[in-house]
Design a protein around this motif. Structure first.
Motif, PDB file in Angstrom:
ATOM      1  N   UNK A  57      24.165  13.726   1.539  1.00 15.27           N
ATOM      2  CA  UNK A  57      23.357  13.477   0.350  1.00 15.27           C
ATOM      3  C   UNK A  57      21.940  13.066   0.739  1.00 15.27           C
ATOM      4  N   UNK A  58      20.993  13.374  -0.144  1.00  8.99           N
ATOM      5  CA  UNK A  58      19.589  13.134   0.160  1.00  8.99           C
ATOM      6  C   UNK A  58      19.305  11.638   0.281  1.00  8.99           C
ATOM      7  N   UNK A  59      18.329  11.311   1.113  1.00  5.70           N
ATOM      8  CA  UNK A  59      18.094   9.915   1.459  1.00  5.70           C
ATOM      9  C   UNK A  59      16.598   9.629   1.572  1.00  5.70           C
ATOM     10  N   UNK A  60      16.172   8.544   0.968  1.00  5.70           N
ATOM     11  CA  UNK A  60      14.838   7.990   1.212  1.00  5.70           C
ATOM     12  C   UNK A  60      14.955   7.133   2.465  1.00  5.70           C
ATOM     13  N   UNK A  61      14.237   7.496   3.511  1.00  5.54           N
ATOM     14  CA  UNK A  61      14.416   6.836   4.806  1.00  5.54           C
ATOM     15  C   UNK A  61      13.344   5.811   5.136  1.00  5.54           C
ATOM     16  N   UNK A  62      12.180   5.884   4.481  1.00  5.10           N
ATOM     17  CA  UNK A  62      11.080   4.957   4.760  1.00  5.10           C
ATOM     18  C   UNK A  62      11.158   3.790   3.782  1.00  5.10           C
ATOM     19  N   UNK A  63      11.197   2.585   4.316  1.00  2.00           N
ATOM     20  CA  UNK A  63      11.324   1.398   3.474  1.00  2.00           C
ATOM     21  C   UNK A  63       9.948   0.930   2.996  1.00  2.00           C
ATOM     22  N   UNK A  64       9.818   0.644   1.706  1.00  2.00           N
ATOM     23  CA  UNK A  64       8.569   0.048   1.241  1.00  2.00           C
ATOM     24  C   UNK A  64       8.481  -1.405   1.705  1.00  2.00           C
ATOM     25  N   UNK A  65       7.269  -1.929   1.732  1.00  2.00           N
ATOM     26  CA  UNK A  65       7.101  -3.351   2.025  1.00  2.00           C
ATOM     27  C   UNK A  65       7.414  -4.179   0.784  1.00  2.00           C
ATOM     28  N   UNK A  66       7.074  -3.617  -0.386  1.00  2.81           N
ATOM     29  CA  UNK A  66       7.309  -4.300  -1.659  1.00  2.81           C
ATOM     30  C   UNK A  66       7.685  -3.264  -2.714  1.00  2.81           C
ATOM     31  N   UNK A  67       8.076  -3.760  -3.866  1.00  2.00           N
ATOM     32  CA  UNK A  67       8.332  -2.862  -4.987  1.00  2.00           C
ATOM     33  C   UNK A  67       7.969  -3.553  -6.294  1.00  2.00           C
ATOM     34  N   UNK A 105       7.849   6.181  -5.114  1.00  2.00           N
ATOM     35  CA  UNK A 105       8.776   6.132  -3.991  1.00  2.00           C
ATOM     36  C   UNK A 105       8.563   7.300  -3.030  1.00  2.00           C
ATOM     37  N   UNK A 106       8.142   8.441  -3.554  1.00  2.00           N
ATOM     38  CA  UNK A 106       7.820   9.561  -2.663  1.00  2.00           C
ATOM     39  C   UNK A 106       6.570   9.263  -1.842  1.00  2.00           C
ATOM     40  N   UNK A 107       5.608   8.568  -2.445  1.00  2.00           N
ATOM     41  CA  UNK A 107       4.404   8.192  -1.695  1.00  2.00           C
ATOM     42  C   UNK A 107       4.753   7.272  -0.532  1.00  2.00           C
ATOM     43  N   UNK A 108       5.755   6.399  -0.728  1.00  3.27           N
ATOM     44  CA  UNK A 108       6.229   5.552   0.366  1.00  3.27           C
ATOM     45  C   UNK A 108       6.850   6.417   1.456  1.00  3.27           C
ATOM     46  N   UNK A 110       6.252   9.445   2.140  1.00  2.00           N
ATOM     47  CA  UNK A 110       5.220  10.267   2.793  1.00  2.00           C
ATOM     48  C   UNK A 110       4.200   9.446   3.573  1.00  2.00           C
ATOM     49  N   UNK A 111       4.312   8.122   3.536  1.00  2.00           N
ATOM     50  CA  UNK A 111       3.376   7.269   4.266  1.00  2.00           C
ATOM     51  C   UNK A 111       2.061   7.032   3.550  1.00  2.00           C
ATOM     52  N   UNK A 112       1.990   7.326   2.249  1.00  2.00           N
ATOM     53  CA  UNK A 112       0.751   7.137   1.491  1.00  2.00           C
ATOM     54  C   UNK A 112       0.713   5.810   0.751  1.00  2.00           C
TER      55      UNK A 112
END
Length: 631
Positions: A57-67, A105-108, A110-112
């Motif tokens: 299943x698809x996964x968001x792998x980069x963790x944000x610092x905050x939300x 969340x996609x910007x996170x 993608x590193x943006x």
């Protein structure tokens, strides 16, 4: 000899020399020469947590610092309404918030950006509270609570070097008219991802023009077919989201992962208004082989869309009323824990009992959104679970990925008398036709391997499957694929679609890689409220109990308990329809009504014990041989 061996090993255990999970002893002197002579500990038959390729299943792998915690409309009755005039209400606002979350969340990813968006759960459900706590455990802090309108239009200064403002991440807005064109919702859900733009409805358009946004795509008059023709080369074929028009759920996930969104019905819950089934067929061929399908459709027989997905080798993940999937599944590969199902040790079964044995199996365990909503409180922790030793279908292989925190909770709350059963083989599919038009052998091997890894790592011993024809040669070919993949599998329970009890309790025997015959047991009867009638092998508690008492062909029966059917307690009444009226007893409480009608010649056992009793009855020598290797 076996008794002495067991006694010796028990003494060793009491002395504290056993190392859990490895079937070895700390003393080399004890280890030497004993591994092959002594049986292993049955409860330790499971695999360590490992990525064996089972995570599909698809996964968001980069963790944000905050939300940001977005004050959304979850569990507010107006969330999908189209007649609301207030800007913070209705489907228009729901879509805005979903698009904000998906793009942020996609910007996170993608590193943006370093700031994600969580959609606030007004109901305070434990499943989402735990998933939110998991973010904190990963070092991700909540920035604060704001409305979607504020997050889309306000200016926020940085904090500790982290840019908190979201509106700079977007290229503009995609325009919808959900009141006059329901499919503009679906079109916008795809265009939002393609154009990196939030979703704004004509109701609120002037406010976003005034805030400095520009319209980058007009979906107001577009259809879902238009979206496919325009964007099929600009979206990912790694998965598909199917959701009804006039809903906002799962749009954050689709946008985050750049997925196409399809509605089967062109109008909500109304097949007569037209359908997108030819388009669905085209998309099924376009998807990557074995790609999962998320969501559900309303007002359509599930066979219409699940069956076509199954035939083309795609497993359905039913999670239509679920929220925050990008963040509940965040970095799930690194969050796996060795949470183990409680199991029945067959060494302690009293084989001398002269009874007819019955087990209950709660249906619909593949349903992820149910697992995230009222499954635990209303069903899993029902006070009658111990009495009827309920078998619970749980989507083990999918829930470990979609919401690891909730999966761990479910496993931790398991009643010792109950049995956890993997349902329904990696999601919803029909084992007898799965992959028939898309390299069936390969598709079956893939899904069976994934399911085997998840089951073995969480000590789940029984598998629940669904078949169109539970007795067919094609179904047996499918059963064999799951048995070949997992030599720790003790048995398979099969529902037929439909009726669920179409297999009539028939048992098939298929050999595993270790040379043992594994029983595939079809459901004998189905506890189901059909109102003013009972059907063959399906009906009220009194009717099912009558059928069990009259049957002369088997001493072993599995009764499927339809999760959504409710009954009332009519005491000692012999009315075979009276329990259908105005009842509120579901799940284990409904099963208890069946038990109350049964005579003393019946005993209710959990499904795992039933499987072992079947094995001991029909395959005594090899069952004894197998049991001699454990204690």
């Amino acid at each position: 000899m076996k008794l002495n061996t067991m006694l010796f090993k028990t003494i060793i255990l009491l002395l504290g020399t056993h190392v859990a999970g490895c079937n070895k002893y700390t003393s080399p002197e004890i280890n030497q020469g004993l591994d092959e002579q002594l049986p292993g500990l049955y409860e330790e038959l499971y695999d360590p947590i490992a990525d064996n390729g089972q995570y599909n299943l698809l996964e968001m792998t980069v963790k944000p610092a905050r939300y940001w915690n977005c004050v959304e409309v979850l569990n507010v009755g107006s969330r999908n309404n189209i007649g609301e005039s207030e800007e913070i209400r209705g489907l228009q606002y729901h879509l805005l918030c979903q698009s904000l979350a998906g793009l942020a969340n996609r910007a996170v990813q993608d590193g943006r950006s370093q700031v994600g968006v969580w959609l606030h759960d007004h109901a305070g459900r434990a499943s989402y509270s735990l998933s939110k706590q998991a973010l904190s455990d990963m070092g991700i802090s909540e920035q604060g609570m704001q409305s979607g309108i504020e997050l889309a239009r306000n200016n926020y200064g940085p904090s500790d070097g982290i840019a908190l403002q979201l509106k700079d991440l977007f290229e503009g807005y995609v325009l919808t008219d959900v009141t006059n064109n329901p499919e503009s919702n679906t079109v916008a859900s795809v265009a939002s991802s393609v154009y990196n733009a939030i979703i704004v409805d004509v109701r609120d358009q002037a406010n976003y023009d005034q805030a400095g946004y520009k319209m980058v795509y007009d979906a107001t008059t577009k259809t879902t077919a238009d979206a496919w023709n325009e964007f099929k080369d600009r979206v990912s074929n790694k998965a598909l989201v199917v959701m009804p028009v006039q809903t906002g759920e799962l749009r954050d996930f689709a946008i985050m992962h750049n997925l196409f969104v399809l509605n089967v019905n062109k109008a909500y819950n109304n097949p007569a208004a037209g359908q997108n089934l030819p388009l669905f067929e085209e998309i099924l061929q376009w998807l990557e082989p074995g790609a999962p399908i998320y969501g559900w459709e309303q007002g359509v027989d599930e066979e219409v869309f699940v069956n076509r997905a199954s035939i083309t080798g795609h497993v359905w993940v039913p999670n239509d009323w679920m929220y925050n999937l990008p963040l509940t599944s965040l970095a799930y590969r690194e969050r796996q824990e060795q949470t183990l199902a409680q199991v029945t040790n067959p060494q302690f079964i009293d084989w001398e009992k002269d009874k007819k044995f019955v087990s209950f199996y709660l249906t619909d365990g593949d349903n992820i959104q149910w697992m995230m909503n009222d499954f635990v409180g209303e069903y899993y922790q029902n006070a009658d679970v111990s009495d009827v030793k309920m078998g619970f279908g749980v989507p083990v292989s999918n829930l470990t990925q979609i919401a690891p925190a909730q999966f761990n909770r479910i496993m931790g709350l398991q009643n010792r008398e109950a049995t956890v059963i993997e349902a329904l083989g990696g999601g919803y599919q029909y084992v007898d036709n799965f992959g028939r038009e898309n390299n069936r052998e390969a598709r079956l091997a893939e899904v069976a391997g994934r399911v085997a890894s998840s089951m073995r790592q969480h000590r789940v011993k029984l598998l629940g499957l669904m078949a169109k024809d539970a007795k067919s040669a094609d179904a047996q070919e499918g059963y064999q694929a799951f048995i070949d993949a997992n030599d720790q599998l003790e048995g398979i329970v099969v529902l037929q679609y439909a009726p669920y009890a179409g297999g009539g309790g028939e048992i098939f025997w298929l050999r595993n890689s270790a040379g043992y015959d594994i029983p595939v047991v079809t459901v004998s009867y189905s506890l189901w409220n059909f109102g003013s009638q009972n059907h063959e092998r399906e009906g009220t508690p009194a009717y099912i109990a009558q059928q069990l008492a009259q049957q002369a062909t088997s001493d072993f029966s599995i009764v499927a308990v339809h999760a959504w059917s409710a009954f009332r307690d009519t005491g000692n009444s012999t009315d075979l329809l009276g329990e259908n009226s105005d009842g509120d007893l579901r799940g284990a409480s409904a099963a208890k009504l069946v038990k109350k009608h049964l005579g003393d010649d019946f005993e209710v056992v959990n499904p795992q014990e039933l499987i072992w009793r079947i094995r001991k009855q029909y395959k005594p020598e090899q069952t004894e041989q197998y049991l001699n290797t454990y204690y």
